[in-house]
Design a protein around this motif. Structure first.
Motif, PDB file in Angstrom:
ATOM      1  N   LYS A 133       0.791  -1.225  -0.043  1.00 47.76           N
ATOM      2  CA  LYS A 133       0.003   0.058  -0.035  1.00 47.76           C
ATOM      3  C   LYS A 133       0.717   1.173  -0.042  1.00 47.76           C
ATOM      4  O   LYS A 133       0.545   2.177  -0.666  1.00 47.76           O
ATOM      5  CB  LYS A 133      -0.908   0.095   1.168  1.00 47.76           C
ATOM      6  N   PHE A 134       1.956   1.327   0.965  1.00 49.34           N
ATOM      7  CA  PHE A 134       2.791   2.457   0.729  1.00 49.34           C
ATOM      8  C   PHE A 134       3.530   2.646  -0.642  1.00 49.34           C
ATOM      9  O   PHE A 134       3.448   3.784  -1.147  1.00 49.34           O
ATOM     10  CB  PHE A 134       4.023   1.965   1.787  1.00 49.34           C
ATOM     11  N   LEU A 135       3.853   1.623  -1.335  1.00 49.69           N
ATOM     12  CA  LEU A 135       4.572   1.776  -2.350  1.00 49.69           C
ATOM     13  C   LEU A 135       3.440   2.130  -3.634  1.00 49.69           C
ATOM     14  O   LEU A 135       3.763   3.202  -4.418  1.00 49.69           O
ATOM     15  CB  LEU A 135       5.130   0.515  -2.906  1.00 49.69           C
ATOM     16  N   ASP A 136       2.172   1.835  -3.474  1.00 49.14           N
ATOM     17  CA  ASP A 136       1.263   2.088  -4.457  1.00 49.14           C
ATOM     18  C   ASP A 136       0.985   3.721  -4.247  1.00 49.14           C
ATOM     19  O   ASP A 136       0.757   4.363  -5.187  1.00 49.14           O
ATOM     20  CB  ASP A 136       0.051   1.447  -4.331  1.00 49.14           C
ATOM     21  N   GLY A 137       0.996   4.279  -2.877  1.00 49.91           N
ATOM     22  CA  GLY A 137       0.826   5.451  -2.762  1.00 49.91           C
ATOM     23  C   GLY A 137       1.973   6.420  -3.193  1.00 49.91           C
ATOM     24  O   GLY A 137       1.741   7.522  -3.842  1.00 49.91           O
ATOM     25  N   ALA A 138       3.278   5.927  -3.096  1.00 55.39           N
ATOM     26  CA  ALA A 138       4.423   6.569  -3.438  1.00 55.39           C
ATOM     27  C   ALA A 138       4.358   6.781  -5.016  1.00 55.39           C
ATOM     28  O   ALA A 138       4.882   7.688  -5.582  1.00 55.39           O
ATOM     29  CB  ALA A 138       5.929   5.878  -3.076  1.00 55.39           C
ATOM     30  N   LYS A 139       3.958   5.640  -5.828  1.00 54.07           N
ATOM     31  CA  LYS A 139       3.789   5.667  -7.067  1.00 54.07           C
ATOM     32  C   LYS A 139       2.617   6.878  -7.639  1.00 54.07           C
ATOM     33  O   LYS A 139       2.750   7.305  -8.617  1.00 54.07           O
ATOM     34  CB  LYS A 139       3.187   4.360  -7.636  1.00 54.07           C
ATOM     35  N   ALA A 140       1.454   6.617  -6.860  1.00 52.26           N
ATOM     36  CA  ALA A 140       0.526   7.762  -7.262  1.00 52.26           C
ATOM     37  C   ALA A 140       0.915   8.899  -7.045  1.00 52.26           C
ATOM     38  O   ALA A 140       0.720   9.808  -7.982  1.00 52.26           O
ATOM     39  CB  ALA A 140      -0.772   7.273  -6.244  1.00 52.26           C
ATOM     40  N   LEU A 141       1.609   9.441  -5.928  1.00 47.16           N
ATOM     41  CA  LEU A 141       2.178  10.608  -5.653  1.00 47.16           C
ATOM     42  C   LEU A 141       3.325  11.186  -6.445  1.00 47.16           C
ATOM     43  O   LEU A 141       2.987  12.011  -7.221  1.00 47.16           O
ATOM     44  CB  LEU A 141       2.519  10.602  -4.321  1.00 47.16           C
ATOM     45  N   HIS A 142       3.964  10.343  -6.940  1.00 43.00           N
ATOM     46  CA  HIS A 142       5.108  10.595  -8.169  1.00 43.00           C
ATOM     47  C   HIS A 142       4.398  10.841  -9.545  1.00 43.00           C
ATOM     48  O   HIS A 142       4.838  11.728 -10.143  1.00 43.00           O
ATOM     49  CB  HIS A 142       6.076   9.353  -8.143  1.00 43.00           C
TER      50      HIS A 142
END
Length: 612
Positions: free
Chosen positions: A335-344
């Protein structure tokens, strides 16, 4: 004949540790208080050293200053403790040894915890009573902070013409904590009026001798050395030193060959060590010439160039958005990495990772930053707190970040452990946020805390925290200015919930060259708003905001929508005044900060189109 006249023609033997003997007798309290409560015990120790061959003994006053005695509630006893200490030492010395008044270093790792003025005040008070009792000289010992030693030496030299001995303490061979070579430090102390310059504590004989091999004889000042008995061991809850009196015979001769004219002992040494040194040197004359060993120059590679501009440079040139996304409390990074991808993808310039925020354990932000960098192309900005790592761990952590190519960091104090999931856990706080900033800046010069070369310079962009949620904003700005002087490049604020407050921050900080990212955290519900208003220190929401959130009731969707609307109002004000905006993701709901990121970018697009 006086102390300095004696040193002209002979090698003098100093005493050893007082604390070591007291500790071995089961005493583990304020040693200086014993000058009043156990006078006979202190006198026996002094006399034991004199009978072992000591020509110079020091008063039991290492920590007999206002600052250190205050830890025991004895700050009003400075006069009585110092007067008694000198009288006890004189009675023990009789006419067989010189008595020097000892003044120990006050500052520890947290240099800014005690101001220079406070140091001066404490030392000046202690100096008065030691000199008033007629000591034969002064000994300033165990100074890691060279600036502090120079300050107190200058002060003392104005107060007396009596001999002054100054001892620095090293973390590493031949170099001070600030990277100054030992010889350069000795020359500076000599120029400030020290009559004897040397080393004590931290190092055993071998490393101390190696350090002195690189030091020529000085023009006026004599050399001294008070090594520890050995490196310490930790055995069954106690610190122990090896008993190696015979080794001190050999070491004493080696010190003499390096030009030392005053040799004693520090931690772990006893009358037996002093007797060994006395026997070894009683027929030896001091040397007048020596061959100096030249240390090979250690090359420090220059900083590697970053692929993209540092955040503190980037935000000076254009609008910049950074978003905080806390590492997960449970295992599993998806979930954290999904969030980082979306924010990037939404266009943030960096994703910031807190360091066990609110003193609750999370997946290591170093591990998550590395994964994020590998799998999402998002740029990590890693928070580093003073709470969880001692000075060793902090330096190891910084070296690890550099090795992984992570060079954006935020230096903060960190919430105390007692507010987190494990209130019994220990908060370390070896250093303050100011000292941590200074340490990172020193890494950027290629030097560790001990002054030892790292082999190459790091290239950290150093962010510091700014809390505008205080009663006196002007005082908070003074802290910013101090952090800049310690090496901070830019600032990130705590969340603000008032457009008026954002305007006040602008007016109070517009004179600073260091950029500021204004913190905005969207509210998620009426309960969340009430919690922040009543329980988060320093943050108060307006009645209007509380009413707007209360109107959403228990409806999660309505709460998020209203929270986003409030955040957008705050962004509108911050956007006009600051280039940097710092969005804080609540409860890993990255969709909310993703929406706000796009909102900011859309504003920028409209602004650009209007200009064109």
């Amino acid at each position: 004949m006086g102390l300095l006249e004696d040193l002209q023609s002979r090698i003098l033997i100093g005493d050893g540790a007082t604390g070591t003997l007291l500790y071995s007798h089961g005493i583990d309290s304020c040693f200086e208080e014993l000058n009043i409560t156990k006078k006979e015990e202190i006198q026996r120790i002094h006399r034991a050293y004199v009978e072992a061959g000591a020509d110079v003994i020091q008063t039991n006053t290492y920590a007999a200053n206002y600052q250190k005695l205050a830890r025991y509630g004895l700050e009003d006893a400075v006069k009585d403790i110092n007067i008694s200490a000198v009288r006890i030492a004189k009675q023990a010395a009789k006419k067989d040894a010189y008595v020097v008044g000892t003044l120990g270093g006050i500052r520890s790792f947290q240099k800014n915890a005690i101001s220079t003025e406070e140091v001066k005040r404490s030392i000046r008070e202690q100096l008065f009573w030691l000199l008033n009792e007629g000591v034969d000289g002064l000994l300033f010992e165990t100074y890691y902070d060279f600036e502090e030693l120079k300050t107190v030496l200058s002060l003392a030299r104005k107060e007396t013409s009596k001999p002054i001995i100054t001892h620095v303490s090293l973390h590493d061979i031949g170099v001070l904590q600030n990277g100054t070579s030992l010889y350069d430090a000795f020359q500076e102390l000599e120029s400030l009026g020290a009559d004897v310059v040397g080393l004590n504590c931290r190092l055993g004989p071998s490393h101390m001798i190696q350090s002195l091999e690189e030091v020529p004889l000085l023009d006026r000042a004599f050399l001294s050395a008070y090594p520890n008995a050995s490196l310490p061991a930790y055995v069954e809850g106690k610190v122990e030193y090896a008993t190696n009196q015979e080794y001190f015979v050999e070491s004493a001769k080696a010190f003499r060959n390096q030009g030392v004219r005053l040799v004693g002992g520090c931690c772990g040494t006893t009358p037996a060590h002093v007797q060994a040194m006395s026997q070894a040197l009683k027929h030896e004359k001091p040397i007048t010439q020596k061959k100096v060993k030249i240390r090979p120059v250690v090359e420090i590679k220059e900083q590697e160039q970053t692929k993209e501009p540092h955040l503190h440079d980037l935000v000076k040139e254009r609008r910049s958005i950074i978003v905080e996304l806390d590492p997960p409390k449970q295992l599993g990074p998806t979930k954290f990495l999904d969030g980082a991808k979306a924010l990037h993808k939404a266009g943030v310039d960096a994703v910031t990772l807190a360091d066990n925020s609110l003193a609750s354990p999370r997946v290591s932000n170093l591990a998550m930053a590395s994964l994020m960098q590998q799998q999402t192309d998002a740029r990590p900005l890693v928070h580093i707190t003073c709470r969880d790592r001692n000075l060793i761990g902090l330096q190891s952590h910084l070296m690890g970040l550099h090795t992984l190519g992570i060079n954006q960091v935020l230096a903060i104090t960190g919430d105390p452990s007692k507010i987190g999931d494990f209130p019994g856990a220990t908060s370390v706080y070896d250093v303050s946020s100011f000292d941590l900033i200074s340490l990172i800046a020193q890494f950027n010069e290629g030097l560790s805390y001990s002054g030892k070369p790292l082999g190459q310079k790091t290239n950290f962009s150093i962010a510091a925290a700014f809390n505008p949620n205080v009663r006196h904003l002007d005082r908070a700005v003074v802290r910013l200015e101090k952090k800049i002087s310690y090496g901070a490049h830019y600032f990130i604020t705590q969340p603000l919930y008032s457009t008026k407050q954002i305007e006040e921050v602008y007016e109070a900080t517009k004179h600073l060259e260091a950029p500021i990212y204004i913190g905005i955290m969207p509210l998620t519900s009426a309960r969340n708003a009430r919690f922040i208003h009543h329980e988060v220190p320093g943050i108060k929401l307006s009645e209007d905001i509380l009413a707007r959130m209360d109107a959403t009731g228990e409806d999660r969707i309505k709460g998020e929508v209203e929270g986003l609307a409030i955040a957008k109002d705050l962004i509108d004000t911050a956007y006009e005044l600051f280039n940097g905006i710092y969005l804080i993701t609540p409860f890993l709901r990255y969709e909310m900060t993703e929406i706000l990121t796009r909102y900011i970018n859309d504003k920028q697009l409209v602004t650009t189109e209007r200009k064109n």
